[in-house]
Motif scaffolding. Structure first.
Motif, short mmCIF file in Angstrom:
data_model
loop_
_atom_site.label_atom_id
_atom_site.label_comp_id
_atom_site.label_asym_id
_atom_site.label_seq_id
_atom_site.Cartn_x
_atom_site.Cartn_y
_atom_site.Cartn_z
N ASP A 101 1.11 -1.30 -0.10
CA ASP A 101 -0.16 0.17 -0.38
C ASP A 101 1.11 0.86 -0.33
N TYR A 102 -0.05 2.24 -0.25
CA TYR A 102 0.78 3.83 -0.14
C TYR A 102 -0.06 4.40 0.24
N ILE A 103 0.57 5.27 1.20
CA ILE A 103 -0.22 6.59 2.06
C ILE A 103 1.09 7.62 1.42
N PRO A 104 0.33 9.49 0.98
CA PRO A 104 1.26 10.45 1.56
C PRO A 104 1.07 10.94 2.78
N LYS A 105 2.15 11.61 2.89
CA LYS A 105 2.27 12.77 3.91
C LYS A 105 1.45 13.66 3.19
N PRO A 106 0.55 14.41 3.97
CA PRO A 106 0.38 14.33 5.47
C PRO A 106 -1.17 13.07 5.62
N PHE A 107 -0.58 12.98 6.40
CA PHE A 107 -1.60 11.74 6.64
C PHE A 107 -2.82 11.76 8.42
N GLU A 108 -3.60 11.14 8.29
CA GLU A 108 -4.28 11.39 9.52
C GLU A 108 -3.90 9.72 10.31
N GLU A 111 -6.47 6.80 9.31
CA GLU A 111 -6.27 6.60 8.12
C GLU A 111 -4.62 5.33 8.14
N LEU A 112 -3.96 5.74 8.80
CA LEU A 112 -2.84 4.80 8.95
C LEU A 112 -3.01 3.70 9.27
N LEU A 113 -3.51 3.81 10.22
CA LEU A 113 -4.55 2.50 11.11
C LEU A 113 -4.89 1.51 10.74
N ALA A 114 -5.44 1.66 9.64
CA ALA A 114 -7.10 1.62 9.25
C ALA A 114 -6.70 0.59 7.62
N ARG A 115 -5.51 1.45 7.36
CA ARG A 115 -4.57 1.32 6.04
C ARG A 115 -3.63 -0.31 6.79
N MET A 116 -2.94 -0.16 8.02
CA MET A 116 -2.18 -1.41 8.14
C MET A 116 -3.25 -2.55 8.40
N ARG A 117 -3.75 -2.62 9.11
CA ARG A 117 -6.04 -3.42 9.43
C ARG A 117 -5.37 -3.42 8.38
N ALA A 118 -5.76 -2.87 7.35
CA ALA A 118 -5.94 -3.75 5.60
C ALA A 118 -5.33 -4.24 5.53
N ASP A 179 -13.51 -0.50 -8.16
CA ASP A 179 -13.73 -2.79 -7.41
C ASP A 179 -12.31 -2.96 -7.89
N LEU A 180 -11.66 -2.59 -8.40
CA LEU A 180 -10.38 -3.24 -8.30
C LEU A 180 -9.29 -2.62 -7.82
N ILE A 181 -9.16 -0.82 -6.88
CA ILE A 181 -8.90 -0.67 -5.95
C ILE A 181 -9.11 -0.97 -4.68
N GLU A 182 -10.44 -0.85 -4.55
CA GLU A 182 -10.80 -1.24 -3.19
C GLU A 182 -11.03 -3.24 -2.98
N ALA A 183 -10.95 -3.41 -3.93
CA ALA A 183 -10.61 -5.71 -3.55
C ALA A 183 -8.86 -5.44 -3.31
N ILE A 184 -7.77 -4.73 -3.32
CA ILE A 184 -6.57 -4.87 -3.62
C ILE A 184 -5.82 -3.74 -2.72
N TRP A 185 -6.73 -2.29 -2.15
CA TRP A 185 -5.82 -1.98 -1.39
C TRP A 185 -6.99 -1.60 -0.28
N GLY A 186 -7.92 -1.34 -0.48
CA GLY A 186 -9.21 -1.95 0.82
C GLY A 186 -10.54 -0.08 0.73
N ALA A 187 -10.83 -0.43 1.50
CA ALA A 187 -12.01 0.86 0.90
C ALA A 187 -11.95 1.84 1.84
N GLY A 188 -11.76 3.11 0.44
CA GLY A 188 -11.49 4.09 1.43
C GLY A 188 -10.38 5.19 0.50
N HIS A 189 -9.35 3.85 -0.03
CA HIS A 189 -8.13 4.83 -0.44
C HIS A 189 -8.32 5.09 -1.78
N TYR A 190 -6.94 5.96 -1.90
CA TYR A 190 -7.24 7.49 -2.62
C TYR A 190 -6.66 7.17 -3.73
#
Length: 229
Positions: A101-108, A111-118, A179-190
């Motif tokens: 996964d990939y999360i750009p700064k700045p982030f809340e 959101e980081l915790l949600a991505r980690m758990r996903a 659909d593919l974004i959600e399947a691979i990186w999880g819901a709510g990913h930009y």
């Protein structure tokens, strides 16, 4: 407070950011270790044996991308790239090097915790799967993360593998880019939807073009699907 057994290696050269992430993750019950250079990241990876790595791209001594490439030679540990860079090229670079996964700064931090758990949930699910997927001459063993086409091993990045797995688990099902974004990186990913087109192109070059047959079909105005015949 939810207790976790997962160990997280935080690789970040800005002490303000690394201290903040470290404090928040400890509060959430994670066991943490911090490295502030690429060289120390590789050393701590061997010593700490993390379940997940948060990896900054811009690091002293050895870049985050090079750290990731070296780790991927021996391990499939989940990696989330954390960086100030945010355009499609940099996303694809990190993901293609093997990031989950990939999360750009700045982030809340939420959101980081949600991505980690996903990512951790997905990794656990993938590791528990032992079925063999087969469509025509294409065969996948999810547990081994191996794919063969007409008996020849395909060299796929981690993102390519997960996208192909989604298609092979659901043959003849049309998936939109979202659909593919959600399947691979999880819901709510930009994730830029153009990133999906890039990876579809990669898969087609390695599968369709190599055997002169159509496996991944474009459904105009809808998305893509894996065709069985």
């Amino acid at each position: 407070m939810e207790q976790n057994l997962e160990k997280v290696l935080i690789v970040e050269d800005d002490p303000g950011i690394s201290d903040f992430i470290d404090l928040e993750l400890k509060h959430e019950g994670f066991e943490t270790c911090v490295a502030n250079t690429g060289r120390k990241a590789l050393e701590q990876f061997e010593k700490f044996n993390p379940n997940l790595i948060l990896l900054d791209v811009m690091l002293p001594e050895i870049s985050g991308l090079e750290v990731l490439r070296r780790i991927r030679k021996t391990s499939e540990v989940p990696v989330i790239m954390v960086t100030a860079k945010g355009d499609t090229y940099d996303r694809v670079n990190g993901l293609d090097a093997g990031a989950d996964d990939y999360i750009p700064k700045p982030f809340e931090i939420e959101e980081l915790l949600a991505r980690m758990r996903a990512v951790l949930r997905r990794t656990t699910k993938e590791n528990s799967s032992d079925s063999v997927l087969k469509i025509r001459d294409l065969e996948m063993i999810p547990q081994e993360m191996s794919v063969t086409l007409k008996g020849e091993t395909l060299n796929l990045s981690k993102t390519e593998f997960f996208m192909l797995k989604k298609f092979m688990e659901n043959p003849d099902t049309v998936f939109s880019r979202n659909d593919l974004i959600e399947a691979i990186w999880g819901a709510g990913h930009y994730i830029d939807i153009n990133t999906i087109d890039v990876y579809i192109g990669y898969l087609r070059s390695k599968i369709d073009n190599s055997v002169k047959e159509e496996y991944i079909k474009t459904v105009r105005g809808c998305g893509y699907k894996m065709v069985t015949k």
